[in-house]
Design an enzyme around this catalytic site. Sequence first.
Site, PDB file in Angstrom:
ATOM      1  N   HIS A 593       0.782  -1.218   0.081  1.00 39.44           N
ATOM      2  CA  HIS A 593       0.134  -0.066  -0.127  1.00 39.44           C
ATOM      3  C   HIS A 593       0.878   1.299  -0.045  1.00 39.44           C
ATOM      4  O   HIS A 593       0.373   2.320  -0.508  1.00 39.44           O
ATOM      5  CB  HIS A 593      -0.978  -0.085   1.241  1.00 39.44           C
ATOM      6  CG  HIS A 593      -0.430   0.450   2.430  1.00 39.44           C
ATOM      7  ND1 HIS A 593      -0.143  -0.471   3.568  1.00 39.44           N
ATOM      8  CD2 HIS A 593      -0.194   1.635   2.824  1.00 39.44           C
ATOM      9  CE1 HIS A 593       0.288   0.404   4.457  1.00 39.44           C
ATOM     10  NE2 HIS A 593       0.275   1.377   4.331  1.00 39.44           N
ATOM     11  N   ASP A 636      -0.213  -7.425   1.315  1.00 42.40           N
ATOM     12  CA  ASP A 636       0.363  -6.049   1.442  1.00 42.40           C
ATOM     13  C   ASP A 636       1.650  -6.198   1.752  1.00 42.40           C
ATOM     14  O   ASP A 636       2.480  -5.572   2.730  1.00 42.40           O
ATOM     15  CB  ASP A 636      -0.416  -5.332   2.797  1.00 42.40           C
ATOM     16  CG  ASP A 636      -0.174  -3.704   2.696  1.00 42.40           C
ATOM     17  OD1 ASP A 636       0.414  -3.285   1.734  1.00 42.40           O
ATOM     18  OD2 ASP A 636      -0.320  -3.245   3.675  1.00 42.40           O
ATOM     19  N   SER A 731       4.399   2.497   8.140  1.00 41.51           N
ATOM     20  CA  SER A 731       3.968   1.571   7.217  1.00 41.51           C
ATOM     21  C   SER A 731       5.183   0.903   6.320  1.00 41.51           C
ATOM     22  O   SER A 731       5.881   1.671   5.843  1.00 41.51           O
ATOM     23  CB  SER A 731       2.831   1.842   6.302  1.00 41.51           C
ATOM     24  OG  SER A 731       1.685   2.165   7.174  1.00 41.51           O
ATOM     25  N   GLY A 732       5.088  -0.343   6.109  1.00 37.70           N
ATOM     26  CA  GLY A 732       6.070  -1.010   5.311  1.00 37.70           C
ATOM     27  C   GLY A 732       7.299  -1.354   6.031  1.00 37.70           C
ATOM     28  O   GLY A 732       8.094  -2.090   5.531  1.00 37.70           O
TER      29      GLY A 732
END
Length: 781
Positions: A593, A636, A731-732
């Site tokens: 994402h 994801d 995120s990530g």
Amino acid sequence: MLLLLLLFFFFVQKSPLKGVQENNAHIQLLFLILLSPLNFNRAFLFTSKDQQCLTLAENTKTAVIFRRTNAVLYEKRIYLLECKEGKGVHYRGTEAKTQKGVPCQKWADTVPHKPNYTPEKYPNAGLEENYCRNPDGDERGPWCYTTDPATRFDYCNIPECEECMHCSGENYHGVVATTTSGLECQRWDSQQPHSHGYLPENFPEKDLKMNYCRNPDGEPRPWCFTTSLTKRWEYCDIPRCTTPPPAPAPGRQCLSGRGEDYQGTISVTESGNTCQHWSSQSPHRHARTPENYPCKNLEENYCRNPDGEKMPWCYTTNKTARWEYCTIPSCDGSKPEAPAVDVPEQAQISEDCYQGNGVTYRGTASFTLTGKKCQAWSSMSPHRHNKTADQYPNADLRQNYCRNPDADSRPWCYTTDPSVRWEYCNLKRCDSRVPVTLPKPPQTTLELNPDCINGNGKDYRGTVAKTTRGRTCQEWSSQKPHSHDYFTPMTHPEAGLDKNYCRNPDGDVNGPWCYTTDPRKAWEYCDIPKCPPAQYECGKSKFRPKLCAQRIVAGCISHPHSWPWQISLRTSYGLHFCGGTLIDPQWVLTAAHCLEKSSRPSAYKVYLGLHRERASEASVQKRDVEKLFKEPHRADIALLKLRSPAIINNHVIPVCLPKENAVLGGREECYVTGWGDTKGTGGDGLLKETGFPVIENKICNRPEFLNGRVKKHELCAGNIHGGTDSCQGDSGGPLVCLDQDRFVQHGVTSWGLGCAQPMKPGVYVRVSNYIPWIESIMENN
């Protein structure tokens, strides 16, 4: 026995079953053979890959059995049951103390009592060690000679093997192995068909044997994972016993351990909310009722701990706060721990310490003097011991934190190294005047010999100042003898255009160059050798990490460069928006994402070797993205290939990847890092970290938590009570867990409901599910 073996081989040859069913049939028959009264082996290992069996003289009740990869352990039921049938003549459990708590004498010993019943005289009576037995068929059940010279023998308190449950079945030890709808239970030591975190070695006190129904996590009644692909778990239909439950231990009016025996009358939460009555369903509907938990003393609206939480709690009468912990005074008179305060300037010099001999130490250090990770106090693997929270209720034996329950000279712990039972912890006394400094990392080959290049040498910062033909380089800030407007320290401030050193500010494929001092030759390449391949160990930082687990919201500021695999994913103009992890010098793992804004690799840049978000350190490396790959089934998770490999040094090191389909135990302590939103808790612009446990998906999917949203290719981690979490901008990034002496990435930060909210842990993509995909992409590109 010979006849049984002949029947087995006949069955193997004639069985009409195929594939998995055939294997299961063979296993079941061999299981019956090995568990027959004629066979003296207690267990066997079956390896699905080799289709081989290894018989064992011991089992997990009498020895720590090290298992092979992809092997399933089968054990004789008689040696696993800690209950008796009838007189208990066939009881073969490991209870070794009398009903009054006096340790038993070994059956083979003659001191303090000379026994009439010995292993030599009664070889079939199971007279091993000092376990309770009934060799003479005594009507009152198993007994033993005692170690008290004044008492020759006494009876043992062995419960009946009733196929019924008391209370919520948390102490149920029966052999029911089917669910309410008739599904067969999956073995606890198996990860097929459902992977899970309820590993028997991580829950030694929960009796997770075979595929028997159990209640290890505070449900209203026993349950199991099923062998059905469409039903992950289900309750078991076990009737309540008609006999009265065992008498409970005397309740406390103060907090000891987790407070599961607290029976006081405090009915207000730590934030001042009034507790909701346990029998009420308003304003919050719930399953923690007196009917579902009949032995947990859920009276009125008093704070209680019916399900093994961190401390007593209650549902609140506040509609916006479903439940909260309560503040209960400690039985030992100590004050509740204050939230940790983290000051940025202290991040590089902070050091945990202990007072006196460390009996009162309540920090979160979990490593020994030689760097070994501590074993959890609740675990019996790899070392069995009696230093448990039940035996030492005032010692705060939580997780795997260093403690001193037996008043030794300093805090210590059992280690996760099978060859080293225990060691003192890597802690200093608080009154020590020795100055605290972080260890200086050893210099790498690249730093000892910087005059070599990686790739096209765009990152070269050595001091060669002559061209391949021996001409001296012109200074980059000078316009003589060659006038130039573009490649100057002003136009390219990040290109290292110092003095007259060879550089590659334009990324020339042939490597570093310079303007020359020869008026007849404007510029020329420099002769700089290629650097040898970097030698490194994945997951090993050159700077000791803080491993903050107290209180990326409200986490701690990391020691600079202690998480050298952390990268910052940025827009093409340098704005940080996601995290990621270096898994190979040329490959980064992140969340899919994070790549929604553009499918063009040129839209992204990767920054490595930084601690400050503004990337002002000399150690920073910047890389363009050459290719990007999203997981094809819309998980994801994504891979980025860098245009040129990162330079591996003290500040940039790849993390380790887990084995394919590796599963974390439900109590594993892991860490997340990032530059994400801190929600006003401080530390903005600096890399922060926080540690918290992995939460089994079954727990995480409960209605009061994430209500079934977590998929099997994802995992949960966080503090159920909130306070620490990953957040926007993280995120990530990586969720890493320490395995022996190196960090392994088990999760990619994916999503959550808010940041650091109670009952809303973070969700991470389970990296071990995607190892084949990761390896395939890297090999083919």
